[in-house]
Scaffold this motif. Sequence first.
Motif, PDB file in Angstrom:
ATOM      1  N   LYS A  71       0.832  -1.193   0.000  1.00 37.04           N
ATOM      2  CA  LYS A  71       0.000   0.000   0.000  1.00 37.04           C
ATOM      3  C   LYS A  71       0.878   1.259   0.000  1.00 37.04           C
ATOM      4  O   LYS A  71       1.970   1.252   0.566  1.00 37.04           O
ATOM      5  CB  LYS A  71      -0.910   0.003   1.230  1.00 37.04           C
ATOM      6  N   PRO A  72       0.394   2.341  -0.604  1.00 38.26           N
ATOM      7  CA  PRO A  72       1.158   3.594  -0.575  1.00 38.26           C
ATOM      8  C   PRO A  72       1.549   4.020   0.830  1.00 38.26           C
ATOM      9  O   PRO A  72       2.636   4.572   1.042  1.00 38.26           O
ATOM     10  CB  PRO A  72       0.207   4.595  -1.231  1.00 38.26           C
ATOM     11  N   SER A  73       0.691   3.756   1.806  1.00 36.97           N
ATOM     12  CA  SER A  73       1.005   4.149   3.179  1.00 36.97           C
ATOM     13  C   SER A  73       2.210   3.391   3.715  1.00 36.97           C
ATOM     14  O   SER A  73       3.012   3.945   4.478  1.00 36.97           O
ATOM     15  CB  SER A  73      -0.204   3.911   4.085  1.00 36.97           C
ATOM     16  N   TYR A  74       2.370   2.145   3.298  1.00 38.55           N
ATOM     17  CA  TYR A  74       3.531   1.365   3.735  1.00 38.55           C
ATOM     18  C   TYR A  74       4.803   1.888   3.066  1.00 38.55           C
ATOM     19  O   TYR A  74       5.838   2.068   3.730  1.00 38.55           O
ATOM     20  CB  TYR A  74       3.332  -0.108   3.388  1.00 38.55           C
ATOM     21  N   ALA A  76       5.278   4.843   1.982  1.00 44.19           N
ATOM     22  CA  ALA A  76       5.548   6.151   2.580  1.00 44.19           C
ATOM     23  C   ALA A  76       6.259   6.002   3.918  1.00 44.19           C
ATOM     24  O   ALA A  76       7.183   6.766   4.237  1.00 44.19           O
ATOM     25  CB  ALA A  76       4.245   6.926   2.760  1.00 44.19           C
ATOM     26  N   ALA A  77       5.843   5.018   4.703  1.00 43.90           N
ATOM     27  CA  ALA A  77       6.473   4.816   6.015  1.00 43.90           C
ATOM     28  C   ALA A  77       7.941   4.451   5.868  1.00 43.90           C
ATOM     29  O   ALA A  77       8.789   4.915   6.657  1.00 43.90           O
ATOM     30  CB  ALA A  77       5.721   3.724   6.773  1.00 43.90           C
ATOM     31  N   VAL A  78       8.278   3.655   4.871  1.00 50.59           N
ATOM     32  CA  VAL A  78       9.676   3.280   4.652  1.00 50.59           C
ATOM     33  C   VAL A  78      10.489   4.501   4.218  1.00 50.59           C
ATOM     34  O   VAL A  78      11.615   4.714   4.690  1.00 50.59           O
ATOM     35  CB  VAL A  78       9.778   2.144   3.612  1.00 50.59           C
ATOM     36  N   LEU A  79       9.923   5.322   3.337  1.00 49.51           N
ATOM     37  CA  LEU A  79      10.627   6.537   2.918  1.00 49.51           C
ATOM     38  C   LEU A  79      10.862   7.470   4.104  1.00 49.51           C
ATOM     39  O   LEU A  79      11.944   8.054   4.243  1.00 49.51           O
ATOM     40  CB  LEU A  79       9.842   7.263   1.826  1.00 49.51           C
ATOM     41  N   ARG A  80       9.865   7.597   4.959  1.00 49.60           N
ATOM     42  CA  ARG A  80      10.028   8.480   6.124  1.00 49.60           C
ATOM     43  C   ARG A  80      11.085   7.936   7.084  1.00 49.60           C
ATOM     44  O   ARG A  80      11.881   8.698   7.647  1.00 49.60           O
ATOM     45  CB  ARG A  80       8.692   8.641   6.847  1.00 49.60           C
ATOM     46  N   GLU A  81      11.093   6.624   7.273  1.00 55.17           N
ATOM     47  CA  GLU A  81      12.086   6.034   8.164  1.00 55.17           C
ATOM     48  C   GLU A  81      13.495   6.227   7.595  1.00 55.17           C
ATOM     49  O   GLU A  81      14.433   6.542   8.339  1.00 55.17           O
ATOM     50  CB  GLU A  81      11.795   4.551   8.364  1.00 55.17           C
ATOM     51  N   ALA A  82      13.654   6.067   6.288  1.00 55.32           N
ATOM     52  CA  ALA A  82      14.960   6.309   5.667  1.00 55.32           C
ATOM     53  C   ALA A  82      15.387   7.761   5.860  1.00 55.32           C
ATOM     54  O   ALA A  82      16.563   8.050   6.132  1.00 55.32           O
ATOM     55  CB  ALA A  82      14.904   5.957   4.183  1.00 55.32           C
ATOM     56  N   GLU A 128       0.868   9.215  -0.512  1.00 55.29           N
ATOM     57  CA  GLU A 128      -0.309   8.931   0.305  1.00 55.29           C
ATOM     58  C   GLU A 128      -1.512   9.777  -0.106  1.00 55.29           C
ATOM     59  O   GLU A 128      -2.659   9.339   0.040  1.00 55.29           O
ATOM     60  CB  GLU A 128      -0.004   9.181   1.782  1.00 55.29           C
ATOM     61  N   SER A 129      -1.273  10.968  -0.612  1.00 58.66           N
ATOM     62  CA  SER A 129      -2.374  11.872  -0.949  1.00 58.66           C
ATOM     63  C   SER A 129      -2.765  11.825  -2.420  1.00 58.66           C
ATOM     64  O   SER A 129      -3.762  12.434  -2.816  1.00 58.66           O
ATOM     65  CB  SER A 129      -1.994  13.316  -0.578  1.00 58.66           C
ATOM     66  N   THR A 130      -1.999  11.104  -3.239  1.00 58.44           N
ATOM     67  CA  THR A 130      -2.270  11.049  -4.674  1.00 58.44           C
ATOM     68  C   THR A 130      -3.309   9.977  -4.977  1.00 58.44           C
ATOM     69  O   THR A 130      -3.201   8.837  -4.514  1.00 58.44           O
ATOM     70  CB  THR A 130      -0.986  10.745  -5.453  1.00 58.44           C
ATOM     71  N   HIS A 131      -4.309  10.333  -5.758  1.00 59.33           N
ATOM     72  CA  HIS A 131      -5.320   9.371  -6.181  1.00 59.33           C
ATOM     73  C   HIS A 131      -4.777   8.595  -7.387  1.00 59.33           C
ATOM     74  O   HIS A 131      -4.627   9.147  -8.472  1.00 59.33           O
ATOM     75  CB  HIS A 131      -6.621  10.089  -6.541  1.00 59.33           C
ATOM     76  N   PRO A 172      10.958   9.593  -5.726  1.00 62.82           N
ATOM     77  CA  PRO A 172       9.678   9.407  -6.420  1.00 62.82           C
ATOM     78  C   PRO A 172       9.522   8.026  -7.034  1.00 62.82           C
ATOM     79  O   PRO A 172       8.410   7.491  -7.090  1.00 62.82           O
ATOM     80  CB  PRO A 172       9.691  10.502  -7.489  1.00 62.82           C
ATOM     81  N   ALA A 173      10.632   7.437  -7.493  1.00 59.75           N
ATOM     82  CA  ALA A 173      10.542   6.101  -8.092  1.00 59.75           C
ATOM     83  C   ALA A 173      10.109   5.073  -7.058  1.00 59.75           C
ATOM     84  O   ALA A 173       9.223   4.237  -7.319  1.00 59.75           O
ATOM     85  CB  ALA A 173      11.880   5.717  -8.708  1.00 59.75           C
ATOM     86  N   LEU A 174      10.709   5.101  -5.870  1.00 61.37           N
ATOM     87  CA  LEU A 174      10.317   4.164  -4.821  1.00 61.37           C
ATOM     88  C   LEU A 174       8.909   4.465  -4.319  1.00 61.37           C
ATOM     89  O   LEU A 174       8.132   3.547  -4.034  1.00 61.37           O
ATOM     90  CB  LEU A 174      11.311   4.208  -3.676  1.00 61.37           C
ATOM     91  N   ALA A 175       8.573   5.726  -4.194  1.00 64.74           N
ATOM     92  CA  ALA A 175       7.215   6.075  -3.762  1.00 64.74           C
ATOM     93  C   ALA A 175       6.182   5.504  -4.724  1.00 64.74           C
ATOM     94  O   ALA A 175       5.124   5.012  -4.303  1.00 64.74           O
ATOM     95  CB  ALA A 175       7.071   7.592  -3.665  1.00 64.74           C
ATOM     96  N   ALA A 176       6.488   5.540  -6.015  1.00 63.03           N
ATOM     97  CA  ALA A 176       5.570   5.029  -7.025  1.00 63.03           C
ATOM     98  C   ALA A 176       5.471   3.511  -7.014  1.00 63.03           C
ATOM     99  O   ALA A 176       4.508   2.953  -7.539  1.00 63.03           O
ATOM    100  CB  ALA A 176       6.007   5.509  -8.410  1.00 63.03           C
ATOM    101  N   GLY A 177       6.469   2.827  -6.427  1.00 60.03           N
ATOM    102  CA  GLY A 177       6.462   1.373  -6.394  1.00 60.03           C
ATOM    103  C   GLY A 177       7.431   0.727  -7.349  1.00 60.03           C
ATOM    104  O   GLY A 177       7.384  -0.497  -7.557  1.00 60.03           O
ATOM    105  N   CYS A 178       8.320   1.512  -7.949  1.00 54.07           N
ATOM    106  CA  CYS A 178       9.294   0.979  -8.893  1.00 54.07           C
ATOM    107  C   CYS A 178      10.441   0.285  -8.173  1.00 54.07           C
ATOM    108  O   CYS A 178      10.658   0.479  -6.974  1.00 54.07           O
ATOM    109  CB  CYS A 178       9.873   2.110  -9.746  1.00 54.07           C
TER     110      CYS A 178
END
Length: 492
Positions: A71-74, A76-82, A128-131, A172-178
């Motif tokens: 999920k995007p929220s997950y 996002a949590a990894v990006l924030r922790e990094a 998290e906020s992007t549809h 952005p690449a990791l946030a997108a799921g790449c």
Amino acid sequence: MVAGTTHDNMVRRDKLFIAGAWQEAAGHLEVVNPANLRPVGVTAVATTADAHQAVSVAQEAFAFGVWRMEKPSYRAAVLREAADILERKSEALVSLVTDELGCTVRAARTAAVPNPIRHLRYYADLIESTHLEETRSHGGASSLVVREPVGVVAAITPWNAPLFGPTLKVAPALAAGCSVVLKPALEAPLSAYELADAFAEAGLPPGVLSIIPGDGAVGEHLVTHPGVDKVAFTGSTAVGRRIMALCGERIARVSLELGGKSAAVILDDADIETVAEQLLPMILLVNGQACIAQSRVLVPRSRKSAIVEALADAVAKVRVGNPYAEDTTVGPLVSERQLRRVEEYIGIGVIEGARVVVGGGRPSPDDVGPGYYFEPTLLSEVENNMRVAQEEIFGPVLGVIEYADTAEAVAIANDSVYGLSGSVWTGDPARGLEVARQLRTGMVSINGSPQAFGSPFGGFKQSGIGREMGPEGLQEYLETKSIALGDTLPTS
């Protein structure tokens, strides 16, 4: 202490980060501090075989969905922790960036380290906020429009932003799921390894991010690899042309952030002293080694003498020397090769008819030490058809070009194969906006105003294709799919 630092403060990064693990490398290279020519550390050097392996594991991770299906929220949590991990070691990162690049410690502390951390958090919030899905209906038809990760990304980054450059693409690449294979430049690769440490500790699944410093052959292997879905490159326009051609052969997605020869347009109502003071930082970014540097200064003919005099006085006062000194404005260039390049361009400019007003050579080693230093240089009598006005020098050099009226100023500013940045200086902001709208460039500042964080960054013409930062930067790593639903299928 930065991870990998030995007891003698040498940073030993002699392994490659592939599949979530540190692997032996066949080649190694000493990284030298350009300020004092002492070794900073050792980096592993990847081969094409290493690049092939990194792409293979990235493909496997993407196919199995170990990251893209979270999920995007997950994510996002990894990006924030990094980001949090990097922030906790920020002072050590400031020293590392300063040592391997030669930028001033003040620039490292205020921009080169905090901005990458901020960028990771920005894309955590944005994903998290992007549809990513929406339903569209017309008559009796209904479609689900989905934006999903583009796939495996090859991110190829330059030396002049050793932590921020990689983060501009990785975040952005990791946030997108790449999945991402990052190839940092060999001149300053050590800071990029910190992303490996941070994301591994933050819980990024193995194979989703690999970091393989390498040469042009490694980069070309990544660009031509059929398993790479998108290439994201920052660097010279010459290399960008080659990458675009290779990607075109297989219709691979590509974004390019390339060179610049930006114009600072000083209008006739600008306050000269203010311009001289506030324009210099926009020219001397990263010791003049920034693609957005305002290296062409366009001045009205009626005020040319006064402006040249004010700029000369300001340039002469610039403090060159030890990057760790708080009053230093300009440190060394990154390498002997880059130093020679700048020297050659000054010679070319003089032959073409330009006049060196201030600077133009290497300062005395007695004053600055043995590093790759070059004096901030002001050239006058520059014509826009000269090579020093048309080609990217990538050093602390500004050339003054005169114009007769505002229309000619706009024409000169736009008379370039590049279109990355620019600025307009005036006592009337409304007039400045009017001129800014006419400039064919990706970013314009009025009176040196900073861009809002989250604004898109990229170029017109041969300065590149695509955008980084902001929502536009996320879109570069997403593909759009339409699914016809019929009357009864659920949307989720």
